[in-house]
Design an enzyme around this catalytic site. Sequence first.
Site, short mmCIF file in Angstrom:
data_model
loop_
_atom_site.label_atom_id
_atom_site.label_comp_id
_atom_site.label_asym_id
_atom_site.label_seq_id
_atom_site.Cartn_x
_atom_site.Cartn_y
_atom_site.Cartn_z
N GLU A 320 0.88 -0.96 -0.02
CA GLU A 320 0.08 0.24 0.06
C GLU A 320 0.83 1.36 0.00
OE1 GLU A 320 -1.95 3.13 0.31
OE2 GLU A 320 -1.39 2.59 2.23
N HIS A 321 0.59 2.20 -1.18
CA HIS A 321 1.72 3.04 -1.20
C HIS A 321 1.38 4.36 -0.57
CE1 HIS A 321 4.44 4.95 -4.03
NE2 HIS A 321 3.64 4.97 -5.03
N CYS A 322 0.46 4.70 0.48
CA CYS A 322 0.39 6.03 0.70
C CYS A 322 1.66 6.41 1.83
CB CYS A 322 -0.98 6.15 1.70
SG CYS A 322 -1.09 5.41 3.31
N GLU A 323 2.23 5.74 2.54
CA GLU A 323 3.33 5.98 3.25
C GLU A 323 4.66 5.00 2.83
OE1 GLU A 323 3.27 8.27 5.46
OE2 GLU A 323 1.22 8.30 6.28
N LEU A 324 4.70 4.49 1.85
CA LEU A 324 5.83 3.50 1.35
C LEU A 324 6.11 3.72 -0.03
CD1 LEU A 324 5.08 0.27 3.50
CD2 LEU A 324 6.93 1.58 3.91
#
Length: 607
Positions: A320-324
């Site tokens: 999941e891209h939001c924080e990584l």
Amino acid sequence: MNTSEATAVAVTTFSQEDSLPRVPLPTLEASCERFLAWCAPLLTAAERTETEAEVAAFLRPDSPGRVLHRALEQYDATDGVHSWLDTFWPYRYLGRRDRIALNANFFFLFQDSGEEQVSRAAGLVTGALHYKSRLDREAVPPVTQRGRPQSMVQNKYLFSTTRIPGAELDTVRSPYSEAWPGPSDARHIVVFHRGAMFRLDVLGADGVPHSPEDLRAGLRAVMKAGTEPPAPGTSVGHLTTMARAEWAAARRTLLARPGNTEALNTVETALFCLSLEDFAPADTQAACDELLYGDRGNRWFDKAVTFVVFADGRAGINVEHCELDGTTILSFTDALLGTPADEHARRSGARTQGPPVPEAITFDLDDETLRSRARSAADAFAQYGHDTATTTVSFEDFGADTAKALGVSPDAFVQAAYQLAHQRAKGHLGATYESIATRQYRHGRTEAMRVVTPEMQDFVTAMDDPAADTKAKRTALRAAAGAHVARAKECQAGQAPEQHLWELELIQRRRGADLGVTEQPALYRTPGWLKMRDDYLSTSSAPSANIQYFGFGSTSPRCIGVAYVLLPTRFNVYLSTPRPVAPQMHTFATELRRAITELRDLLAPGA
């Protein structure tokens, strides 16, 4: 702690964050000047004139642009703000309202290990637990590039981090936060098998990891317990494939049912997810596709990290891209895969404690509305996956070393090949995005680079110009490569226009009434702004010897997503696009093979 770790902790994982330089905030003039230069190759003369006029208006004294920029300067100078992008990133990622499954999450397909499924899965869990133990002690040394330390903040979101859907804006539940200070104290993971979910405690009561032998036994128990798939409409993971506001509404309905709060809490606080599939993909491309949009209720797409292990032992990760970003996941997976599982176990102090006993995670779905939502979400996402076309392109005789030997930046070489292939596949150039890492800055993430320069345009024209000889084509290629490298360096230095101007637009949306800017400035409706950001190609690189392929979905109805692994002697590309663009994508793949050969021959000594 071994000697190397003892040396490493002299500089701890997060100890250098506050000393990193801040992301520079460009002047309004500089961003507008670059914006005009960047969009110019995509515009007609009339479109350039229209765009230039609105940029001039945006730059006038006391214009809306000036007001918005002053507000951003004030925000950047506020105590506790790490970067002028601190608010931009949540709005960019958490503000999107479509589904994140396939559209935002990305994947890596790992190199094959030759292990059977349970051993491979237990090894990945063992390696991840070792990494967490090091991270908890801040014994993971900061990454450096060219001697410059990189931000390590994203590592705080690897474990027990879950995106939470919201009606208008999502949030993130994670450790290292005010609500959950310090590292995660969770001891469990969530294991999926045939659409059923199980809690599996992988750390003992004292926080010591279970041995690989214990984990293998626990995973076999999961597979035995999950022999029969759940009834249709009861696999809650399907709901995470929905558009965000719809999933938020479904989550509220879930929470209104007794017992579901505890079940959601178990999933959301888990260290990570592990999906044990009951099938083996037919080939490498099928494995990539399953990692990108495989479902069957066997995913929780909101989870930061999900390891997926197929029945034949092939494995990968969905993120999941939001924080990584990819660079952080590359470091994480290299640490996992670069050391044997038994060595991870030894270094982490893992010991035999008896096999962990899986506990079924059950949700109260007696409400027919919830069952119906789960079924419709499953069907809709299956159709969405079917409507996505993908392919892989592999070069065994070309790599970064080849380009370097020819005197060209490897990334510039392949980007030139992408542009030439696109021109030949679609008959024109189009806006092309490339992600540039900027983790050398405090809380740095990425910058948006636009690949189509005037030099790139000239190169593509020369390659199919019957009047251009070999020397002219070679000169044009080297000029395009030089311009590409120069622009990439500008982006790495934080001197790029798009995110700056985009954040000004977002400030107008969030605070326009308070600032007296009640309408969106006309700049954001110009041909330059709209065309520069309407991707025909969206590209990103993940160089690691431990992965075969990297992939993500396309970013617009006519975009081809280009995810590539460029190594010294190997070059693998995963392409994705909406099915209506499939014929052009396959032509692009064919033309890419041709372009790589053609450019290599063009630069060969004596050519």
